[in-house]
Scaffold this motif. Structure first.
Motif, mmCIF file in Angstrom:
data_model
loop_
_atom_site.group_PDB
_atom_site.id
_atom_site.type_symbol
_atom_site.label_atom_id
_atom_site.label_comp_id
_atom_site.label_asym_id
_atom_site.label_seq_id
_atom_site.Cartn_x
_atom_site.Cartn_y
_atom_site.Cartn_z
ATOM 1 N N ILE A 8 16.703 -108.330 -44.021
ATOM 2 C CA ILE A 8 16.219 -109.553 -43.661
ATOM 3 C C ILE A 8 16.828 -110.562 -44.798
ATOM 4 C CG2 ILE A 8 14.291 -111.241 -43.196
ATOM 5 C CD1 ILE A 8 12.538 -108.589 -42.650
ATOM 6 N N TYR A 9 17.545 -111.327 -44.025
ATOM 7 C CA TYR A 9 18.322 -112.393 -45.134
ATOM 8 C C TYR A 9 17.466 -113.609 -45.222
ATOM 9 C CZ TYR A 9 22.326 -109.537 -44.999
ATOM 10 O OH TYR A 9 23.097 -108.301 -45.137
ATOM 11 N N GLU A 33 16.375 -107.894 -52.839
ATOM 12 C CA GLU A 33 17.585 -108.069 -53.549
ATOM 13 C C GLU A 33 17.733 -109.644 -53.697
ATOM 14 O OE1 GLU A 33 19.987 -104.311 -51.544
ATOM 15 O OE2 GLU A 33 20.446 -106.588 -50.815
ATOM 16 N N ASP A 34 17.429 -110.116 -54.838
ATOM 17 C CA ASP A 34 17.310 -111.748 -54.955
ATOM 18 C C ASP A 34 18.426 -112.230 -55.867
ATOM 19 O OD1 ASP A 34 16.527 -114.491 -55.573
ATOM 20 O OD2 ASP A 34 14.748 -114.157 -56.242
ATOM 21 N N ARG A 35 19.293 -113.090 -55.148
ATOM 22 C CA ARG A 35 20.579 -113.359 -55.946
ATOM 23 C C ARG A 35 20.394 -114.051 -57.343
ATOM 24 N NH1 ARG A 35 25.786 -111.861 -55.564
ATOM 25 N NH2 ARG A 35 26.956 -113.141 -56.760
ATOM 26 N N GLN A 36 19.166 -114.850 -57.315
ATOM 27 C CA GLN A 36 18.561 -115.465 -58.745
ATOM 28 C C GLN A 36 18.429 -114.382 -59.733
ATOM 29 O OE1 GLN A 36 15.311 -117.724 -58.342
ATOM 30 N NE2 GLN A 36 16.193 -119.099 -56.540
ATOM 31 N N ASP A 37 18.045 -113.015 -59.582
ATOM 32 C CA ASP A 37 17.882 -112.100 -60.468
ATOM 33 C C ASP A 37 19.229 -112.071 -61.281
ATOM 34 O OD1 ASP A 37 15.433 -111.570 -59.877
ATOM 35 O OD2 ASP A 37 15.789 -109.884 -58.682
ATOM 36 N N LEU A 38 20.372 -112.251 -60.843
ATOM 37 C CA LEU A 38 21.761 -112.175 -61.584
ATOM 38 C C LEU A 38 21.837 -113.245 -62.589
ATOM 39 C CD1 LEU A 38 23.937 -111.043 -58.581
ATOM 40 C CD2 LEU A 38 22.978 -109.609 -60.360
ATOM 41 N N GLU A 39 21.116 -114.319 -62.437
ATOM 42 C CA GLU A 39 21.317 -115.624 -63.026
ATOM 43 C C GLU A 39 20.179 -115.913 -63.867
ATOM 44 O OE1 GLU A 39 22.150 -118.528 -60.006
ATOM 45 O OE2 GLU A 39 23.784 -117.597 -59.563
ATOM 46 N N ARG A 40 18.944 -115.224 -63.724
ATOM 47 C CA ARG A 40 17.686 -115.520 -64.478
ATOM 48 C C ARG A 40 17.842 -115.381 -65.853
ATOM 49 N NH1 ARG A 40 12.681 -111.983 -62.671
ATOM 50 N NH2 ARG A 40 13.254 -113.157 -60.598
ATOM 51 N N GLU A 59 25.341 -112.700 -51.134
ATOM 52 C CA GLU A 59 26.166 -113.626 -51.707
ATOM 53 C C GLU A 59 25.484 -115.003 -51.951
ATOM 54 O OE1 GLU A 59 29.369 -114.714 -49.089
ATOM 55 O OE2 GLU A 59 30.387 -112.541 -49.436
ATOM 56 N N GLU A 60 24.227 -115.146 -51.064
ATOM 57 C CA GLU A 60 23.271 -116.222 -51.690
ATOM 58 C C GLU A 60 21.846 -115.927 -51.105
ATOM 59 O OE1 GLU A 60 23.488 -119.803 -49.187
ATOM 60 O OE2 GLU A 60 25.342 -118.932 -48.208
ATOM 61 N N GLY A 61 20.877 -116.699 -51.307
ATOM 62 C CA GLY A 61 19.641 -116.377 -51.103
ATOM 63 C C GLY A 61 18.964 -114.853 -51.355
ATOM 64 N N VAL A 62 18.144 -114.330 -50.481
ATOM 65 C CA VAL A 62 17.480 -113.048 -50.812
ATOM 66 C C VAL A 62 17.765 -112.362 -49.654
ATOM 67 C CG1 VAL A 62 15.010 -112.054 -51.254
ATOM 68 C CG2 VAL A 62 15.697 -114.314 -52.311
ATOM 69 N N ARG A 63 17.716 -111.015 -49.789
ATOM 70 C CA ARG A 63 17.656 -109.870 -48.871
ATOM 71 C C ARG A 63 16.809 -108.987 -49.197
ATOM 72 N NH1 ARG A 63 23.512 -108.008 -48.309
ATOM 73 N NH2 ARG A 63 22.889 -106.671 -50.502
ATOM 74 N N LEU A 64 15.704 -108.751 -48.325
ATOM 75 C CA LEU A 64 14.588 -107.646 -48.152
ATOM 76 C C LEU A 64 14.862 -106.589 -47.388
ATOM 77 C CD1 LEU A 64 11.446 -110.006 -47.627
ATOM 78 C CD2 LEU A 64 12.857 -109.638 -49.748
#
Length: 316
Positions: A8-9, A33-40, A59-64
Motif C-alpha cells: 500500500i503506497y 518502508e518510509d522514505r523519510q527513514d533514509l533522511e532522518r 521513491e517517495e512517501g511510504v509503502r506498507l
C-alpha cells in the motif's frame, strides 16, 4: 501455503491507521518502508545501529507491506481493506497516492521478507528496541532493552509517535507509579513503563490481536507479572486511578476520552498523548485544557506531535 504480499503506497500520516486496518483484516505483521527513514537525523545521543538500503524504499512517501494467506476470501478481504482505507478520508487523514498492489510469495519468502527491515535502534537515553532474533548486547549498564517480534506486533516500535511516547515516559514516570496504556498495540509502551520503574501497568486495547501481542511481548521481556492486559474500549468501565496515562493513538480517538483520562488520574498525574499530526495539535491541546489539564510540554518529531498534560494538584 502460498501468501499474497499486499503493498500500500500512502503517507507518513496514514501509517498507524492503515496498519491497524491491515491487522484487523488478519495480517500478523506490517512492514513499514518510509522514505523519510533514509533522511532522518537523530540527536547525537540516539540513532539507528544499522545502515539502510535506499533500494528497499519507495521513491517517495511510504509503502506498507503485509502478508495474507491465499484463500477463497482473499478478494473480499482486499476489498474491505481498500474501503476501510478510503474511509480514513472522513477523518481528514491524508492517504496520499493510495495505490495498492498484490504479488504472490512462497512460505520461505513470507517468513523472512520483513526481517531485513528491523534492526536494533536506540530511541531514548536509556531504551533500545531490538528484534527477538538479534543478539544485541547493551553498551551501558543503565540501558534498557525491549525485545519485539514484529511478526505479531504493530510495527517495530521505532515510529516517531512511539519514540516520542517512550521519551516522555522516561522523563515523567517515577518509580512505583501506576500506568494505564490506552491502545497498547504491541505493548511496547507498557513494557517500557514497566522497565522504567512502574509498579503496575494496565494495558488496554479493543483489538484482540493487540491483546495477544502485548501478552506475548510482556513475557518475552519478563515484565508480565507487572502488567495486566485487557480487551477494552479506551477507559470505559475502568476503575481506580493512575499516576500516568499514555495514549499513542489517533488524535480523533484522544478527543473521545480526554475527560475520562482526567478523571482516572491522581492529582498531579501525567497524561502523555502521541500520534497527533500537526493540523490536529490545536484541537487536542484545546480539548485537554477544557478538560482541566495544564499543558506541560509539546514535543515534535518529523510531522508528529506529542502533548504532555498534567492534572493540577488539588483537582478531584
Amino acid at each position: 501455503m502460498k501468501w499474497t504480499e499486499l503493498s500500500i503506497y500512502t503517507t507518513n500520516e496514514a501509517i498507524e491507521p492503515i496498519s491497524n486496518i491491515i491487522h484487523e483484516a488478519g495480517a500478523s505483521g506490517v512492514v513499514i518502508e518510509d522514505r523519510q527513514d533514509l533522511e532522518r537525523i537523530w540527536e547525537d545521543r540516539f540513532g539507528e545501529i544499522y545502515d539502510l538500503n535506499p533500494d528497499d524504499y519507495p521513491e517517495e512517501g511510504v509503502r506498507l507491506k503485509a502478508y495474507l494467506p491465499v484463500n477463497s476470501f482473499l478478494g473480499e478481504t482486499v476489498s474491505e481493506i481498500k474501503q476501510a482505507i478510503n474511509n480514513l478520508l472522513l477523518y481528514d487523514i491524508d492517504i496520499g497516492l493510495n495505490k495498492i498492489t498484490l504479488s504472490e510469495v512462497n512460505e520461505e519468502e513470507w517468513a523472512t521478507a520483513w526481517k531485513k527491515y528491523y534492526k536494533p535502534a536506540k530511541i531514548s537515553e536509556r531504551v533500545t528496541i531490538t528484534p527477538t532474533w538479534e543478539d544485541y548486547q547493551p553498551v551501558s549498564t543503565d540501558e534498557l532493552i525491549i525485545e519485539l517480534d514484529p511478526g505479531m506486533a504493530f510495527g517495530t516500535g521505532t515510529h516517531p509517535t512511539t519514540v516520542l511516547s517512550i521519551q516522555a515516559l522516561e522523563s515523567h514516570l517515577q518509580n512505583g507509579d501506576i500506568v494505564f496504556d490506552v491502545g497498547c498495540g504491541s505493548g511496547v509502551l507498557s513494557i517500557a513503563a514497566a522497565l522504567l520503574g512502574a509498579d503496575k501497568v494496565y494495558a488496554y486495547d479493543l483489538d484482540e490481536v493487540a491483546i495477544q501481542s502485548t501478552k506475548l511481548n510482556a513475557k518475552v521481556n519478563k515484565v508480565d507479572e507487572k502488567m495486566q492486559v485487557k480487551q477494552n474500549n479506551l477507559l470505559q468501565h475502568v476503575t481506580g486511578t493512575a499516576d500516568v496515562i499514555v495514549a499513542n493513538i489517533l488524535a480523533e480517538i484522544i478527543l473521545r476520552f480526554e475527560k475520562d483520562a482526567f478523571d482516572r488520574l491522581v492529582p498531579g498525574g501525567i497524561f502523555i498523548t502521541s500520534g497527533i499530526i500537526q493540523k490536529k495539535k490545536s484541537a487536542v491541546k484545546n480539548a485537554l485544557e477544557e478538560a482541566g489539564f495544564d499543558i506541560v510540554e509539546i514535543n515534535q518529531m518529523e510531522d508528529w506531535i506529542s502533548i504532555i498534560a498534567q492534572k493540577p494538584e488539588g483537582s478531584r
